[in-house]
Design a protein around this motif. Sequence first.
Motif, PDB file in Angstrom:
ATOM      1  N   GLY A  73       0.846  -1.196   0.000  1.00 57.11           N
ATOM      2  CA  GLY A  73       0.000   0.000   0.000  1.00 57.11           C
ATOM      3  C   GLY A  73       0.871   1.231   0.000  1.00 57.11           C
ATOM      4  N   THR A  74       0.495   2.230   0.780  1.00 55.58           N
ATOM      5  CA  THR A  74       1.303   3.452   0.883  1.00 55.58           C
ATOM      6  C   THR A  74       2.108   3.503   2.177  1.00 55.58           C
ATOM      7  N   GLY A  75       2.151   2.379   2.901  1.00 59.16           N
ATOM      8  CA  GLY A  75       3.045   2.288   4.037  1.00 59.16           C
ATOM      9  C   GLY A  75       2.431   2.385   5.415  1.00 59.16           C
ATOM     10  N   VAL A  76       1.104   2.441   5.510  1.00 59.91           N
ATOM     11  CA  VAL A  76       0.471   2.584   6.825  1.00 59.91           C
ATOM     12  C   VAL A  76       0.757   1.368   7.702  1.00 59.91           C
ATOM     13  N   SER A  77       0.444   0.175   7.216  1.00 62.71           N
ATOM     14  CA  SER A  77       0.688  -1.031   8.010  1.00 62.71           C
ATOM     15  C   SER A  77       2.174  -1.249   8.230  1.00 62.71           C
ATOM     16  N   GLY A  78       2.981  -0.916   7.229  1.00 58.60           N
ATOM     17  CA  GLY A  78       4.429  -1.066   7.364  1.00 58.60           C
ATOM     18  C   GLY A  78       4.997  -0.209   8.482  1.00 58.60           C
ATOM     19  N   LEU A  79       4.499   1.002   8.615  1.00 55.36           N
ATOM     20  CA  LEU A  79       4.953   1.870   9.706  1.00 55.36           C
ATOM     21  C   LEU A  79       4.632   1.254  11.058  1.00 55.36           C
ATOM     22  N   TYR A  80       3.429   0.745  11.209  1.00 54.65           N
ATOM     23  CA  TYR A  80       3.057   0.126  12.481  1.00 54.65           C
ATOM     24  C   TYR A  80       3.952  -1.083  12.772  1.00 54.65           C
ATOM     25  N   LEU A  81       4.217  -1.894  11.761  1.00 52.52           N
ATOM     26  CA  LEU A  81       5.074  -3.054  11.961  1.00 52.52           C
ATOM     27  C   LEU A  81       6.482  -2.624  12.356  1.00 52.52           C
ATOM     28  N   LEU A  82       7.026  -1.644  11.678  1.00 48.49           N
ATOM     29  CA  LEU A  82       8.360  -1.146  12.016  1.00 48.49           C
ATOM     30  C   LEU A  82       8.403  -0.580  13.430  1.00 48.49           C
ATOM     31  N   ALA A 107       7.275   7.581   3.382  1.00 45.91           N
ATOM     32  CA  ALA A 107       6.684   7.593   4.722  1.00 45.91           C
ATOM     33  C   ALA A 107       7.650   7.017   5.750  1.00 45.91           C
ATOM     34  N   PHE A 108       8.329   5.929   5.401  1.00 45.56           N
ATOM     35  CA  PHE A 108       9.297   5.325   6.330  1.00 45.56           C
ATOM     36  C   PHE A 108      10.434   6.300   6.612  1.00 45.56           C
ATOM     37  N   ARG A 109      10.896   6.964   5.560  1.00 48.85           N
ATOM     38  CA  ARG A 109      11.985   7.931   5.736  1.00 48.85           C
ATOM     39  C   ARG A 109      11.541   9.087   6.628  1.00 48.85           C
ATOM     40  N   ALA A 110      10.300   9.559   6.416  1.00 47.26           N
ATOM     41  CA  ALA A 110       9.776  10.663   7.231  1.00 47.26           C
ATOM     42  C   ALA A 110       9.647  10.263   8.693  1.00 47.26           C
ATOM     43  N   ALA A 111       9.415   8.973   8.946  1.00 48.41           N
ATOM     44  CA  ALA A 111       9.288   8.490  10.321  1.00 48.41           C
ATOM     45  C   ALA A 111      10.646   8.246  10.972  1.00 48.41           C
ATOM     46  N   GLY A 112      11.718   8.442  10.208  1.00 47.12           N
ATOM     47  CA  GLY A 112      13.060   8.321  10.773  1.00 47.12           C
ATOM     48  C   GLY A 112      13.724   6.972  10.593  1.00 47.12           C
ATOM     49  N   TYR A 113      13.167   6.108   9.751  1.00 47.57           N
ATOM     50  CA  TYR A 113      13.757   4.791   9.547  1.00 47.57           C
ATOM     51  C   TYR A 113      14.805   4.841   8.436  1.00 47.57           C
ATOM     52  N   ALA A 114      15.938   4.217   8.707  1.00 48.80           N
ATOM     53  CA  ALA A 114      17.002   4.137   7.708  1.00 48.80           C
ATOM     54  C   ALA A 114      16.543   3.277   6.538  1.00 48.80           C
ATOM     55  N   ALA A 115      17.138   3.516   5.382  1.00 46.21           N
ATOM     56  CA  ALA A 115      16.732   2.805   4.166  1.00 46.21           C
ATOM     57  C   ALA A 115      16.896   1.292   4.308  1.00 46.21           C
ATOM     58  N   ASN A 116      17.864   0.848   5.097  1.00 40.83           N
ATOM     59  CA  ASN A 116      18.104  -0.594   5.205  1.00 40.83           C
ATOM     60  C   ASN A 116      17.132  -1.304   6.150  1.00 40.83           C
ATOM     61  N   ARG A 117      16.174  -0.566   6.729  1.00 42.11           N
ATOM     62  CA  ARG A 117      15.177  -1.187   7.592  1.00 42.11           C
ATOM     63  C   ARG A 117      14.030  -1.823   6.796  1.00 42.11           C
ATOM     64  N   ALA A 118      13.943  -1.523   5.499  1.00 45.58           N
ATOM     65  CA  ALA A 118      12.854  -2.068   4.689  1.00 45.58           C
ATOM     66  C   ALA A 118      13.391  -2.519   3.334  1.00 45.58           C
TER      67      ALA A 118
END
Length: 221
Positions: A73-82, A107-118
């Motif tokens: 999707g656009t990353g909503v569930s992925g953010l919660y999982l991370l 979205a992951f980048r905006a939440a502060g996750y490094a690129a290698n987290r996904a």
Amino acid sequence: MRQLRGQERVITANRQTSWAFADAFVAEDEALHWARDRAREAGLRPVSPGTGAALRLLAATTDAKAVAEIGTGTGVSGLYLLHGMRPDGVLTTVDPEPERQQFAREAFRAAGYAANRARFIPGRALDVLPRLADGAYDLVFCDGDRLESLDCLAESLRLLRPGGLVCFEGVFADGRTIDSAAQPAEVLRLRELLRAVRESQELMSTLLPVGDGLLCAVRRG
């Protein structure tokens, strides 16, 4: 559907109010709001806050280091999982639409996750999942094509370590799963999924009444 009477109406109303309260209880940050806006613009239906919070809790409870997600999707569930995974955890997320994955990446980048987290893999779930390693995942979250639910279950069992979790989103199908009226093939497939999970000797399962229904099962050791 039969008409509800008296106390039944009160119970139903109370449940609906309680479910709404459960969703409102979850505080979402700017990255999640942004991802939800992108989903709305794309005509997608992301997981509810209550469902997201349940996924976050399950990822934290399993101390998840490796999670596979079917349906970026656009990353909503992925953010919660991370949010629930270990700081060194990696989310592998699969979707047939690379454009959506780009929104999730932002979205992951905006939440502060490094690129290698996904790890983003474009493609159909049933083309991609067979390439993932056996027994290497702590949690598999399925939010893809309902017609492929049973195949995704089989792949998930192969991917999960003993004690790992598989979760399926949307199993209520807006109430159609338990509606006695004639239903489309995707709803019939959901009924088959529910029956297969409930009757499996390999799984210990529960059905959580969050969002549009979250079916969860632990792979026994």
